[in-house]
Design a protein around this motif. Structure first.
Motif, PDB file in Angstrom:
ATOM      1  N   ALA A 111       0.840  -1.207   0.000  1.00  0.00           N
ATOM      2  CA  ALA A 111       0.000   0.000   0.000  1.00  0.00           C
ATOM      3  C   ALA A 111       0.866   1.244   0.000  1.00  0.00           C
ATOM      4  CB  ALA A 111      -0.920   0.004   1.218  1.00  0.00           C
ATOM      5  N   CYS A 112       0.339   2.308  -0.583  1.00  0.00           N
ATOM      6  CA  CYS A 112       0.996   3.612  -0.501  1.00  0.00           C
ATOM      7  C   CYS A 112       0.577   4.255   0.829  1.00  0.00           C
ATOM      8  CB  CYS A 112       0.579   4.485  -1.681  1.00  0.00           C
ATOM      9  SG  CYS A 112      -1.061   5.200  -1.476  1.00  0.00           S
ATOM     10  N   PRO A 113       1.149   5.397   1.193  1.00  0.00           N
ATOM     11  CA  PRO A 113       0.769   6.004   2.478  1.00  0.00           C
ATOM     12  C   PRO A 113      -0.702   6.445   2.561  1.00  0.00           C
ATOM     13  CG  PRO A 113       2.850   6.896   1.679  1.00  0.00           C
ATOM     14  CD  PRO A 113       2.275   6.096   0.554  1.00  0.00           C
ATOM     15  N   GLY A 114      -1.296   6.790   1.432  1.00  0.00           N
ATOM     16  CA  GLY A 114      -2.721   7.108   1.418  1.00  0.00           C
ATOM     17  C   GLY A 114      -3.105   8.372   2.175  1.00  0.00           C
ATOM     18  N   ALA A 115      -4.397   8.487   2.444  1.00  0.00           N
ATOM     19  CA  ALA A 115      -4.954   9.736   2.996  1.00  0.00           C
ATOM     20  C   ALA A 115      -4.361  10.127   4.350  1.00  0.00           C
ATOM     21  CB  ALA A 115      -6.467   9.609   3.113  1.00  0.00           C
ATOM     22  N   THR A 133      -1.326  10.520   5.274  1.00  0.00           N
ATOM     23  CA  THR A 133      -0.270  11.530   5.161  1.00  0.00           C
ATOM     24  C   THR A 133      -0.158  12.182   3.788  1.00  0.00           C
ATOM     25  OG1 THR A 133       1.280   9.748   4.709  1.00  0.00           O
ATOM     26  CG2 THR A 133       1.243  10.598   6.963  1.00  0.00           C
ATOM     27  N   CYS A 134      -0.708  11.564   2.763  1.00  0.00           N
ATOM     28  CA  CYS A 134      -0.531  12.127   1.419  1.00  0.00           C
ATOM     29  C   CYS A 134      -1.691  13.024   1.060  1.00  0.00           C
ATOM     30  CB  CYS A 134      -0.396  11.013   0.383  1.00  0.00           C
ATOM     31  SG  CYS A 134      -0.238  11.684  -1.285  1.00  0.00           S
ATOM     32  N   ARG A 135      -1.382  14.209   0.592  1.00  0.00           N
ATOM     33  CA  ARG A 135      -2.453  15.179   0.335  1.00  0.00           C
ATOM     34  C   ARG A 135      -3.339  14.823  -0.841  1.00  0.00           C
ATOM     35  NH1 ARG A 135       0.407  20.638  -0.314  1.00  0.00           N
ATOM     36  NH2 ARG A 135      -1.700  21.247  -0.834  1.00  0.00           N
ATOM     37  N   TRP A 136      -2.907  13.906  -1.682  1.00  0.00           N
ATOM     38  CA  TRP A 136      -3.775  13.493  -2.791  1.00  0.00           C
ATOM     39  C   TRP A 136      -4.667  12.323  -2.376  1.00  0.00           C
ATOM     40  CZ3 TRP A 136      -3.501  17.149  -6.265  1.00  0.00           C
ATOM     41  CH2 TRP A 136      -2.292  17.786  -6.531  1.00  0.00           C
ATOM     42  N   GLY A 137      -4.371  11.730  -1.251  1.00  0.00           N
ATOM     43  CA  GLY A 137      -5.028  10.481  -0.860  1.00  0.00           C
ATOM     44  C   GLY A 137      -6.530  10.620  -0.637  1.00  0.00           C
ATOM     45  N   VAL A 138      -7.264   9.624  -1.086  1.00  0.00           N
ATOM     46  CA  VAL A 138      -8.720   9.610  -0.941  1.00  0.00           C
ATOM     47  C   VAL A 138      -9.139   8.610   0.124  1.00  0.00           C
ATOM     48  CG1 VAL A 138     -10.901   9.145  -2.147  1.00  0.00           C
ATOM     49  CG2 VAL A 138      -9.006  10.189  -3.388  1.00  0.00           C
ATOM     50  N   VAL A 164      -3.056  -1.730  -2.458  1.00  0.00           N
ATOM     51  CA  VAL A 164      -3.992  -0.647  -2.161  1.00  0.00           C
ATOM     52  C   VAL A 164      -3.279   0.665  -2.455  1.00  0.00           C
ATOM     53  CG1 VAL A 164      -5.507   0.365  -0.423  1.00  0.00           C
ATOM     54  CG2 VAL A 164      -4.872  -2.052  -0.241  1.00  0.00           C
ATOM     55  N   THR A 165      -3.909   1.518  -3.213  1.00  0.00           N
ATOM     56  CA  THR A 165      -3.277   2.791  -3.555  1.00  0.00           C
ATOM     57  C   THR A 165      -4.289   3.922  -3.378  1.00  0.00           C
ATOM     58  OG1 THR A 165      -1.711   3.733  -5.164  1.00  0.00           O
ATOM     59  CG2 THR A 165      -3.709   2.804  -6.073  1.00  0.00           C
ATOM     60  N   GLY A 166      -3.795   5.040  -2.818  1.00  0.00           N
ATOM     61  CA  GLY A 166      -4.712   6.066  -2.315  1.00  0.00           C
ATOM     62  C   GLY A 166      -5.467   6.891  -3.328  1.00  0.00           C
ATOM     63  N   CYS A 167      -4.946   6.981  -4.549  1.00  0.00           N
ATOM     64  CA  CYS A 167      -5.632   7.789  -5.560  1.00  0.00           C
ATOM     65  C   CYS A 167      -5.147   7.366  -6.943  1.00  0.00           C
ATOM     66  CB  CYS A 167      -5.364   9.278  -5.338  1.00  0.00           C
ATOM     67  SG  CYS A 167      -3.697   9.798  -5.812  1.00  0.00           S
ATOM     68  N   SER A 168      -5.656   8.046  -7.940  1.00  0.00           N
ATOM     69  CA  SER A 168      -5.329   7.660  -9.321  1.00  0.00           C
ATOM     70  C   SER A 168      -3.874   7.883  -9.700  1.00  0.00           C
ATOM     71  CB  SER A 168      -6.219   8.422 -10.299  1.00  0.00           C
ATOM     72  OG  SER A 168      -7.556   8.147 -10.018  1.00  0.00           O
ATOM     73  N   SER A 169      -3.094   8.558  -8.860  1.00  0.00           N
ATOM     74  CA  SER A 169      -1.659   8.632  -9.148  1.00  0.00           C
ATOM     75  C   SER A 169      -1.088   7.226  -9.142  1.00  0.00           C
ATOM     76  CB  SER A 169      -0.927   9.488  -8.124  1.00  0.00           C
ATOM     77  OG  SER A 169      -1.359  10.809  -8.243  1.00  0.00           O
ATOM     78  N   ASN A 170      -1.765   6.333  -8.425  1.00  0.00           N
ATOM     79  CA  ASN A 170      -1.498   4.897  -8.572  1.00  0.00           C
ATOM     80  C   ASN A 170      -0.083   4.501  -8.156  1.00  0.00           C
ATOM     81  OD1 ASN A 170      -2.464   2.381  -9.259  1.00  0.00           O
ATOM     82  ND2 ASN A 170      -1.972   2.572 -11.433  1.00  0.00           N
ATOM     83  N   CYS A 171       0.423   5.137  -7.102  1.00  0.00           N
ATOM     84  CA  CYS A 171       1.807   4.889  -6.698  1.00  0.00           C
ATOM     85  C   CYS A 171       2.078   3.421  -6.407  1.00  0.00           C
ATOM     86  CB  CYS A 171       2.167   5.763  -5.505  1.00  0.00           C
ATOM     87  SG  CYS A 171       2.142   7.512  -5.923  1.00  0.00           S
ATOM     88  N   THR A 172       1.123   2.700  -5.848  1.00  0.00           N
ATOM     89  CA  THR A 172       1.363   1.273  -5.613  1.00  0.00           C
ATOM     90  C   THR A 172       0.687   0.401  -6.677  1.00  0.00           C
ATOM     91  OG1 THR A 172       0.045   1.747  -3.642  1.00  0.00           O
ATOM     92  CG2 THR A 172       2.160   0.724  -3.273  1.00  0.00           C
TER      93      THR A 172
HETATM   94  S1  SF4 Z   1      -1.265   6.912  -4.860  1.00  0.00           S
HETATM   95 FE1  SF4 Z   1      -2.079   8.929  -4.348  1.00  0.00          FE
HETATM   96  S2  SF4 Z   1      -2.401   8.824  -2.129  1.00  0.00           S
HETATM   97 FE2  SF4 Z   1      -0.993   7.176  -2.645  1.00  0.00          FE
HETATM   98  S3  SF4 Z   1       1.055   8.059  -2.350  1.00  0.00           S
HETATM   99 FE3  SF4 Z   1       0.515   8.256  -4.514  1.00  0.00          FE
HETATM  100  S4  SF4 Z   1      -0.333  10.302  -4.665  1.00  0.00           S
HETATM  101 FE4  SF4 Z   1      -0.392   9.755  -2.490  1.00  0.00          FE
END
Ligand code: SF4
Ligand code: SF4
Ligand code: SF4
Lengths: 304, 87
Positions: free
Chosen positions: A100-104, A106-111, A138-146
């Motif tokens: 998983a990415c850090p998500g909502a 700590t990340c400001r883009w996280g949903v 699991v990834t927090g938003c469409s940036s799709n880091c994970t």
């Molecule tokens: S996927 Fe979105 S919420 Fe997760 S680290 Fe990347 S930018 Fe942040």
């Protein structure tokens, strides 16, 4: 299976893989969502020093591996790690460590709260036997880091933007900053909003949070938010991007129902060593999607 | 109806300047503005624009208008979030 193969399979189940060097093993450790505390890190360092070669390898799935552990030391090393709360990872045909990415948090883009979701998925599915290896992300938003769509099941935070006409100052910026070019301005001729209406092309919109985060006047707001679930992604020898199972699922319980139904379907229909995505291509996405969504609705107790 | 701008508009061209330098330059320019001044900032479209707009919003500056250019965007930025008679 020969005795030694059986032995290998048993070790694989608990995250130990034989190295090229005879008698030496890789210890694959579990770090759900890539998280380890300092106590665990200190213990890993100690074990790597005592039983390995004094270094660790970071895997692409947020895991830590200790290499060059002699088979005579595996048991002791495992016990030492367990005492600090470090569990072994998984190899072979089963559910692997959940990334998983850090998500909502700590990340400001996280949903979505990615970490708690990953921990719950870990508690429910980790190490379960499957027709072949099975990866969840699991990834927090469409940036799709994970990389939700590169996993057998990927869960990605998503929003459906809604335009608050009254807040819009018609600065026009959203038309420029939407990464997909999905926003357009239409002249409506009405005075209140400088004569403009802003529209989203739903086919193009990837439900990211760029417009809701960047509109200087808070005119783009999250109308709905939730989890988009992808199935059948895999990299490796025969890569395949995940397909959308369901967009913007609003309840966490429904996510688990969809994961349950997907795993159940794969167990029932997947061939040995066949990846989930390749099974989907063999049987047909539409048919599978329909059956999984239906099954999930039954589990979740909601008509779909 | 948009009211006439009663402001002097300066201009900085940040095409080719990447994050975080572009955002720093925008901040410097806006902080230096007088109350009756605005600055037009030209930024590359894409990630540069996203990062710069984020910093502008964070700093509490006001984006008044924008115009799409070829692979770039011109935005008009003012000091405070609310400037009477503008936007
Ligand atoms: S996927 Fe979105 S919420 Fe997760 S680290 Fe990347 S930018 Fe942040
Ligand atoms: S960025 Fe916001 S205020 Fe500007 S035009 Fe778009 S919706 Fe309106
Ligand atoms: S959610 Fe993302 S892709 Fe959709 S309109 Fe907003 S900025 Fe564009």
């Amino acid at each position: 299976m020969s005795l030694s193969e059986l032995d290998q399979a048993a070790l694989g189940r608990v995250g130990m893989m034989r190295q090229v060097q005879p008698e030496y093993y890789v210890m694959r450790l579990k770090a759900v969502a890539g998280d380890l505390n300092v106590r665990q890190l200190a213990c890993i360092a100690e074990v790597a020093e005592l039983y390995g070669q004094g270094s660790v390898h970071l895997s692409t799935r947020q895991g830590v591996e200790i290499h060059y552990v002699h088979r005579d030391h595996l048991e002791k090393a495992k016990e030492t790690l367990a005492a600090a709360g470090v569990e072994m990872g998984a190899c072979g045909p089963r559910v692997r460590s959940i990334i998983a990415c850090p998500g909502a948090e700590t990340c400001r883009w996280g949903v979505i709260e990615t970490k708690s979701l990953a921990r719950e998925l870990d508690a429910r599915y980790f190490k379960q036997e499957m027709p072949s290896k099975f990866k969840l992300s699991v990834t927090g938003c469409s940036s799709n880091c994970t990389k939700a769509n590169e996993n057998d099941i990927g869960i990605r935070g998503a929003i459906e933007p809604f335009w608050e006409e009254a807040n819009c100052t018609d600065c026009g910026l959203c038309v420029s900053f939407c990464p997909l070019g999905a926003i357009s301005r239409r002249h409506s001729g009405e005075a209140e909003n400088h004569g403009a209406t802003y529209l989203i092309d739903e086919e193009q919109c990837v439900n990211c949070t760029v417009c809701t985060s960047l509109c200087p006047s808070n005119a783009w707001v999250a109308g709905r938010k939730g989890y988009t679930v992808f199935i059948g992604g895999t990299m490796g020898r025969n890569p395949r991007f995940g397909s959308v199972l369901k967009k913007i699922v609003e309840s966490e319980e429904e996510v688990y129902a969809l994961v349950d139904a997907s795993i159940g379907y794969f167990r029932e229909h997947g061939l040995k060593k066949e990846r989930f995505g390749h099974m989907i291509d063999r049987i047909g996405l539409e048919k599978i999607r329909e059956e999984i969504v239906e099954k999930a609705a039954a589990i979740h107790g909601e008509p779909d | 109806m948009k009211k006439q701008l009663q402001y002097t508009v300066n201009r900085i061209d940040l095409r080719g300047v990447t994050c975080p330098v572009n955002a720093v330059r925008v901040k410097q320019a806006v902080v230096a503005l007088g109350d009756d001044e605005l600055v037009e900032v030209i930024l590359d479209a894409g990630e540069s624009l996203i990062q710069a707009v984020r910093s502008i919003n964070d700093a509490g500056f006001r984006i008044i208008s924008s115009e799409q250019l070829d692979n770039a965007v011109a935005i008009i930025v003012g000091k405070a979030r609310k400037i009477e008679g503008v936007g």
